[in-house]
Design a protein around this motif. Structure first.
Motif, mmCIF file in Angstrom:
data_model
loop_
_atom_site.group_PDB
_atom_site.id
_atom_site.type_symbol
_atom_site.label_atom_id
_atom_site.label_comp_id
_atom_site.label_asym_id
_atom_site.label_seq_id
_atom_site.Cartn_x
_atom_site.Cartn_y
_atom_site.Cartn_z
ATOM 1 N N MET A 119 0.817 -1.204 0.000
ATOM 2 C CA MET A 119 0.000 0.000 0.000
ATOM 3 C C MET A 119 0.860 1.267 0.000
ATOM 4 S SD MET A 119 -3.133 -0.956 2.544
ATOM 5 C CE MET A 119 -4.004 0.530 2.087
ATOM 6 N N GLU A 120 2.179 1.120 0.101
ATOM 7 C CA GLU A 120 3.044 2.288 0.196
ATOM 8 C C GLU A 120 3.070 3.087 -1.098
ATOM 9 O OE1 GLU A 120 6.852 1.847 1.953
ATOM 10 O OE2 GLU A 120 6.240 0.181 3.207
ATOM 11 N N SER A 121 2.907 2.393 -2.238
ATOM 12 C CA SER A 121 3.127 3.079 -3.510
ATOM 13 C C SER A 121 1.844 3.454 -4.227
ATOM 14 C CB SER A 121 3.964 2.177 -4.437
ATOM 15 O OG SER A 121 3.298 0.953 -4.666
ATOM 16 N N VAL A 122 0.693 3.049 -3.710
ATOM 17 C CA VAL A 122 -0.569 3.295 -4.394
ATOM 18 C C VAL A 122 -1.417 4.242 -3.560
ATOM 19 C CG1 VAL A 122 -2.673 2.253 -5.299
ATOM 20 C CG2 VAL A 122 -0.501 1.021 -5.457
ATOM 21 N N THR A 123 -1.892 5.302 -4.183
ATOM 22 C CA THR A 123 -2.798 6.213 -3.502
ATOM 23 C C THR A 123 -4.188 6.100 -4.105
ATOM 24 O OG1 THR A 123 -2.557 8.150 -4.954
ATOM 25 C CG2 THR A 123 -0.843 7.807 -3.281
ATOM 26 N N ARG A 124 -5.143 6.714 -3.453
ATOM 27 C CA ARG A 124 -6.525 6.684 -3.930
ATOM 28 C C ARG A 124 -6.637 7.290 -5.331
ATOM 29 N NH1 ARG A 124 -10.758 6.164 -0.508
ATOM 30 N NH2 ARG A 124 -9.437 6.796 1.245
ATOM 31 N N PHE A 125 -5.718 8.193 -5.674
ATOM 32 C CA PHE A 125 -5.783 8.878 -6.950
ATOM 33 C C PHE A 125 -5.276 8.015 -8.110
ATOM 34 C CE2 PHE A 125 -5.111 12.992 -4.377
ATOM 35 C CZ PHE A 125 -6.460 13.028 -4.063
ATOM 36 N N ALA A 126 -4.697 6.850 -7.810
ATOM 37 C CA ALA A 126 -4.177 5.991 -8.876
ATOM 38 C C ALA A 126 -5.290 5.389 -9.724
ATOM 39 C CB ALA A 126 -3.321 4.882 -8.279
ATOM 40 N N LEU A 173 0.337 2.761 11.538
ATOM 41 C CA LEU A 173 0.970 2.937 10.229
ATOM 42 C C LEU A 173 1.631 1.659 9.710
ATOM 43 C CD1 LEU A 173 2.621 6.427 10.808
ATOM 44 C CD2 LEU A 173 0.656 5.936 9.324
ATOM 45 N N THR A 174 1.804 0.662 10.559
ATOM 46 C CA THR A 174 2.527 -0.546 10.156
ATOM 47 C C THR A 174 1.910 -1.229 8.934
ATOM 48 O OG1 THR A 174 3.427 -0.920 12.359
ATOM 49 C CG2 THR A 174 3.288 -2.837 10.903
ATOM 50 N N ARG A 189 7.925 4.513 8.165
ATOM 51 C CA ARG A 189 7.128 4.839 9.347
ATOM 52 C C ARG A 189 7.825 5.897 10.195
ATOM 53 N NH1 ARG A 189 6.392 -0.791 9.435
ATOM 54 N NH2 ARG A 189 7.499 -1.137 11.380
ATOM 55 N N ILE A 190 9.128 5.820 10.270
ATOM 56 C CA ILE A 190 9.891 6.822 11.021
ATOM 57 C C ILE A 190 9.709 8.200 10.387
ATOM 58 C CG2 ILE A 190 12.222 7.584 11.632
ATOM 59 C CD1 ILE A 190 12.944 4.599 11.936
ATOM 60 N N MET A 191 9.695 8.253 9.058
ATOM 61 C CA MET A 191 9.461 9.534 8.372
ATOM 62 C C MET A 191 8.084 10.089 8.733
ATOM 63 S SD MET A 191 11.014 8.624 4.611
ATOM 64 C CE MET A 191 10.290 10.106 3.888
ATOM 65 N N ALA A 192 7.080 9.226 8.736
ATOM 66 C CA ALA A 192 5.731 9.678 9.070
ATOM 67 C C ALA A 192 5.648 10.136 10.523
ATOM 68 C CB ALA A 192 4.724 8.557 8.803
ATOM 69 N N LEU A 193 6.321 9.408 11.420
ATOM 70 C CA LEU A 193 6.333 9.817 12.813
ATOM 71 C C LEU A 193 7.084 11.127 13.004
ATOM 72 C CD1 LEU A 193 6.847 6.500 14.809
ATOM 73 C CD2 LEU A 193 4.751 7.781 14.424
ATOM 74 N N VAL A 231 0.974 14.718 9.350
ATOM 75 C CA VAL A 231 1.294 13.353 8.921
ATOM 76 C C VAL A 231 0.829 13.130 7.486
ATOM 77 C CG1 VAL A 231 0.952 10.891 9.407
ATOM 78 C CG2 VAL A 231 1.203 12.520 11.298
ATOM 79 N N GLY A 232 -0.227 13.824 7.087
ATOM 80 C CA GLY A 232 -0.740 13.687 5.728
ATOM 81 C C GLY A 232 0.268 14.065 4.660
ATOM 82 N N LEU A 233 1.272 14.859 5.008
ATOM 83 C CA LEU A 233 2.295 15.234 4.031
ATOM 84 C C LEU A 233 3.051 14.021 3.505
ATOM 85 C CD1 LEU A 233 3.836 18.458 5.620
ATOM 86 C CD2 LEU A 233 2.544 18.320 3.484
ATOM 87 N N TYR A 234 3.076 12.946 4.273
ATOM 88 C CA TYR A 234 3.813 11.759 3.821
ATOM 89 C C TYR A 234 3.266 11.250 2.491
ATOM 90 C CZ TYR A 234 5.837 7.196 3.437
ATOM 91 O OH TYR A 234 6.520 6.099 2.952
ATOM 92 N N TRP A 235 1.952 11.294 2.304
ATOM 93 C CA TRP A 235 1.338 10.734 1.081
ATOM 94 C C TRP A 235 1.213 11.764 -0.030
ATOM 95 C CZ3 TRP A 235 -0.342 9.370 6.005
ATOM 96 C CH2 TRP A 235 -0.113 8.033 6.344
ATOM 97 N N LEU A 236 1.644 12.988 0.212
ATOM 98 C CA LEU A 236 1.512 14.028 -0.803
ATOM 99 C C LEU A 236 2.320 13.735 -2.071
ATOM 100 C CD1 LEU A 236 0.379 16.807 -1.624
ATOM 101 C CD2 LEU A 236 2.400 17.826 -0.533
ATOM 102 N N PRO A 237 3.597 13.350 -1.976
ATOM 103 C CA PRO A 237 4.344 13.069 -3.217
ATOM 104 C C PRO A 237 3.690 11.982 -4.060
ATOM 105 C CG PRO A 237 5.861 13.293 -1.382
ATOM 106 C CD PRO A 237 4.484 13.256 -0.790
ATOM 107 N N GLY A 238 3.233 10.895 -3.411
ATOM 108 C CA GLY A 238 2.562 9.835 -4.156
ATOM 109 C C GLY A 238 1.263 10.308 -4.782
#
Length: 369
Positions: free
Chosen positions: A1-8, A142-143, A152-156, A348-355
């Motif tokens: 699920m790390e590489s796929v977002t709802r927008f895909a 987040l696991t 996960r460390i980046m998100a934290l 925390v939402g910034l983590y998924w922004l690039p994807g």
């Protein structure tokens, strides 16, 4: 699920429409934010000093305590000495020319009573424990979404960024600081069918600050949407119990006040998007950025949350956008610390922004079907 977002999975047309909407949102956020004058912001987060064209920084001068913080310090000291909370709170607020009417102008007794019982060392230990529990809960939540620990460390890290301004010993007398961290904890703990720990965290937040009520109402509405009637019942029960507590609180304050006490200024201000942006900016590290950049940075995490292809993303968007709407409608400029109710988990939402941006761009460039 790390590489796929709802927008895909959106269509080419939908992707282009979303890109246009996001662009318009960011431009609007960059131009609508007009920081309040420094004299309007002399409240719990400290005296304000403008820095260039940056928003006003909510930091207290070294060695000083803002009037609000000094008030809460003194109330806690007197309660610790055995005095009645309501007599103390009304006396201290009246002596400092703080309003005591309506009863909502006097904080709920939970934080002062608990702080008085725990003492300074106990409060520091409780703060450390809450921070550890919150980070542990987010690590577990987040696991399944971020399988690799470095991610996960980046998100934290983003969670730490959101909590850094408000949740520190300097502001441990501030009700929003504790309630906001408890909401972040409840958001991470909640699962459909496994909601009891989140319910307890939310109940504690609500007992400290009534501004946690929108979170409780949202969780109850989502439980109803899932047709989980047991969970819905307990969220409703919490609302009813809180209503009874708040009614009792207002009545106890009313017994100690009278027509000679001035009414607090109204909280219905209709400040619009500028109010939303200011509350989040001044309750986070964004106050150090130029005004034109702070506004878009407030909105970017919401795009990341919207892209997260998980129930957590939808809950976070509804929660944060809902509080944003509240800040657009209610709250004077000197209530900006209300933003602490949501800033701990906001970024925390910034983590998924690039994807999210990557998937939108790829879908927008697809060849027509």
């Amino acid at each position: 699920m790390e590489s796929v977002t709802r927008f895909a999975s959106v269509s080419r047309g939908q992707a282009r429409a979303l890109i246009a909407a996001i662009g318009a949102l960011l431009v609007l956020a960059a131009i609508v934010y007009v920081p309040s004058a420094p004299e309007e912001l002399t409240v719990a987060a400290g005296p304000a000093q403008p820095v260039g064209d940056a928003p006003v920084a909510p930091e207290a001068t070294e060695g000083e305590r803002d009037d609000d913080l000094a008030l809460y310090d003194r109330i806690t000291e007197r309660v610790a000495a055995g005095e009645n909370y309501y007599h103390v709170a009304v006396e201290e607020q009246r002596a400092r020319s703080f309003p005591v009417r309506p009863g909502f102008a006097v904080r709920l007794p939970t934080l002062a009573t608990a702080s008085a019982a725990l003492g300074e060392t106990g409060v520091l230990a409780a703060g450390a424990l809450l921070a550890l529990l919150t980070f542990w809960a987010w690590w577990r939540r987040l696991t399944p979404l971020l399988e690799r620990p470095p991610r996960r460390i980046m998100a934290l890290g983003l969670l730490a960024v959101g909590a850094a301004v408000g949740f520190k010993p300097t502001y441990f007398v501030l009700h929003e600081a504790w309630a906001g961290m408890l909401i972040a904890l409840a958001l991470a703990l909640h699962r459909p069918g496994k909601w009891r720990a989140a319910w307890v965290a939310a109940a504690l937040a609500l007992a400290i600050r009534e501004h946690a009520l929108p979170f409780v109402l949202l969780m109850g509405a989502l439980a109803m949407w899932r047709r989980d009637w047991r969970e819905t019942f307990f969220w409703g029960l919490l609302v009813l119990a809180f209503g009874s507590l708040l009614w009792t609180h207002v009545q106890l304050v009313a017994q100690l006040t009278g027509p000679q006490d001035p009414l607090s200024a109204g909280w219905l201000t209709l400040r619009g998007a500028s109010g939303w942006i200011e509350f989040i900016t001044l309750s986070s590290g964004l106050y150090m950025l130029p005004v034109w950049l702070a506004g878009p940075m407030v909105m970017l995490p919401l795009i990341g949350w919207a892209a997260l292809n998980d129930r957590l993303g939808l809950t976070a968007v509804l929660l944060f956008a809902g509080y944003g709407l509240l800040f657009m409608i209610a709250g004077r400029a000197n209530n900006f610390y209300w933003g602490l109710m949501v800033t701990p988990a906001w970024f925390v939402g910034l983590y998924w922004l690039p994807g999210a941006l990557r998937d939108l761009w790829q879908r927008a460039r697809m060849a027509p079907a």
